[in-house]
Design a protein around this motif. Structure first.
Motif, mmCIF file in Angstrom:
data_model
loop_
_atom_site.group_PDB
_atom_site.id
_atom_site.type_symbol
_atom_site.label_atom_id
_atom_site.label_comp_id
_atom_site.label_asym_id
_atom_site.label_seq_id
_atom_site.Cartn_x
_atom_site.Cartn_y
_atom_site.Cartn_z
ATOM 1 N N LEU A 97 -4.051 59.293 86.355
ATOM 2 C CA LEU A 97 -3.917 58.950 87.721
ATOM 3 C C LEU A 97 -5.102 58.857 88.514
ATOM 4 N N LYS A 98 -5.965 59.909 88.114
ATOM 5 C CA LYS A 98 -7.208 59.725 88.853
ATOM 6 C C LYS A 98 -8.019 58.273 88.564
ATOM 7 N N ASN B 274 -5.861 55.139 89.846
ATOM 8 C CA ASN B 274 -5.900 54.782 91.029
ATOM 9 C C ASN B 274 -7.249 54.603 91.817
ATOM 10 N N PRO C 12 -0.555 60.650 94.115
ATOM 11 C CA PRO C 12 -1.242 59.764 93.202
ATOM 12 C C PRO C 12 -0.048 59.196 92.157
#
Lengths: 246, 246
Positions: free
Chosen positions: A50-51, A54, A134
């Motif tokens: 997700l980090k 995104n 997220p």
DNA sequence: ATAATAAAAGCGAGCGCTCGCTCTAAAAAG
DNA sequence: CTTTTTAGAGCGAGCGCTCGCTTTTATTAT
């Protein structure tokens, strides 16, 4: 899963809790035997996914990036999923399952009144997407550019949410609370108002916009849009533009 | 460039016309000498880029795909741009330039009345994004996952559009036409209503929603949201939810 | 008009590199 | 000891991009 009684969303929607549900749904594909280990690894992997995604997009995020960011080796990654697309589907699936479970279970005291129900939907949607920001940003951005089953999942999930809103609007019109000329179109236009909170989260954070202020603003717009009109409003000219624009 | 007097947007916003402006802006990078040839090639390349990228994403679209779809060889592609990122920037740049030029030049008869100006902005925005739909869909989807200068361009462009709306709202409040508690937040929330038309174009096409119906629906919502409130509206209950949600 | 010449545009195999993914040897756990 | 997990080198495919060559187009000489 019902949310009634939870003071904090952060507990019920922690990465670990969500990954436990993902593990249930994908037992056949996760080759790590012990659930505790599997959940812990999935959590680190998905948090890293997700980090990085995104920031730069899922497609541009390589498994080597993912390995480094999560601290799990290539082999370790592939004992949690069988290919990169499955990792995408794990996240998308969890998002759409959660949103339909949460929005599909309104508290009793709210269903009686369409306007209360509408306000509950807006409030719950914004707070849920905040708790899983997220995840929602990922699902929104990545759904388009991926395999047809994933796309269908995203489209279906979107349509389901829209239908929940349409139902409430319909009931409000039926009992005389609302006055709406095109229910489907109105329901369609409520969604982007809700989505803006997580799609452009960075902008609202920069401006110090609170969730409460955002929810109130969306509710005010939606309520004004569906309200029974008492008379034509003064000060708002409705004249049309020249024919070259029509 | 002003749009007043154009009956059809399709002429002024044809791929060729847009590519001519792109060529002007990127003369230094396009190695094809003759403008006619350069514009024709850029048009074929960009049409293919929009088509493929809107289906599978820009990052997932290889230059070989692009070569095949446009009928221009690898070498030919690289005589129109110096690298793949430049191709992206050409498209993003053209979108943000066009939108600020078009929305920044309202006809005289409209600027006098904030509500007429507001309606003109909504109408023009939707019709412009319809005329350049693949361009806007591309810019919206791809801006996130690319180099920092491209991201800044997209964010600035979005902020500029929002500021145009905020200005009109401010003027409407000043002259008593509108009543708005938070102008910035209201302006922020108008944007996603407009964006939905091109972001989810497929859905509206499937439902046979016309532009006119969409514009009217958005105008109705916006006008209701900014309208002076005469009294509290009946039938819309404003009670809050229990404390566990606040 | 035609032929000769120069300039521009187009082509696509091939380069170095990174991708998703696999596999085995070693470490850790029980 | 057996079973489970981890590590990370290695594989073929496909990526963005280049470059030597051919073809097309425009200009000039005859």
């Amino acid at each position: 899963m019902t949310l009634a009684g939870h003071r904090q969303l952060t507990g019920a929607f922690s990465t670990e809790a969500l990954c436990a549900r993902i593990l249930e749904r994908h037992r056949d594909v996760v080759r790590v035997q012990k659930p505790r280990v599997a959940i812990a690894n999935l959590a680190r992997i998905i948090e890293a996914t997700l980090k990085l995604s995104n920031r730069q997009g899922f497609h541009a995020t390589s498994l080597r990036d993912l390995s480094e960011a999560s601290g799990i080796s290539m082999g370790g990654l592939y004992s949690c999923f069988d290919n990169k697309t499955t990792l995408l589907l794990m996240i998308l699936g969890e998002v759409s399952a959660t949103v339909s479970e949460v929005l599909g279970a309104p508290p009793e005291e709210v269903v009686a009144s369409p306007s209360a129900h509408l306000r509950w939907l807006v409030d719950t949607h914004v707070r849920l997407t905040e708790a899983m920001q997220p995840w929602f940003a990922f699902a929104y951005m990545e759904a388009k550019s991926f395999p047809s089953n994933a796309r269908r999942m995203a489209v279906d999930s979107e349509a389901a949410t829209e239908e929940i809103f349409a139902d409430v609007l319909r009931r409000g019109v039926a009992n005389g609370d609302f006055e709406i000329s095109d229910i489907t179109l109105t329901a369609s236009l409520i969604k982007p108002l809700l989505q803006d909170w997580y799609v452009k989260r960075a902008k609202y954070r920069r401006r110090n916009t609170t969730i409460a202020a955002y929810v109130d603003a969306v509710c005010a717009i939606v309520e004004a849009a569906v309200a029974r009109r008492r008379a034509s409003l003064p000060g708002v000219s409705l004249e049309r533009l020249g024919p070259e624009w029509r």
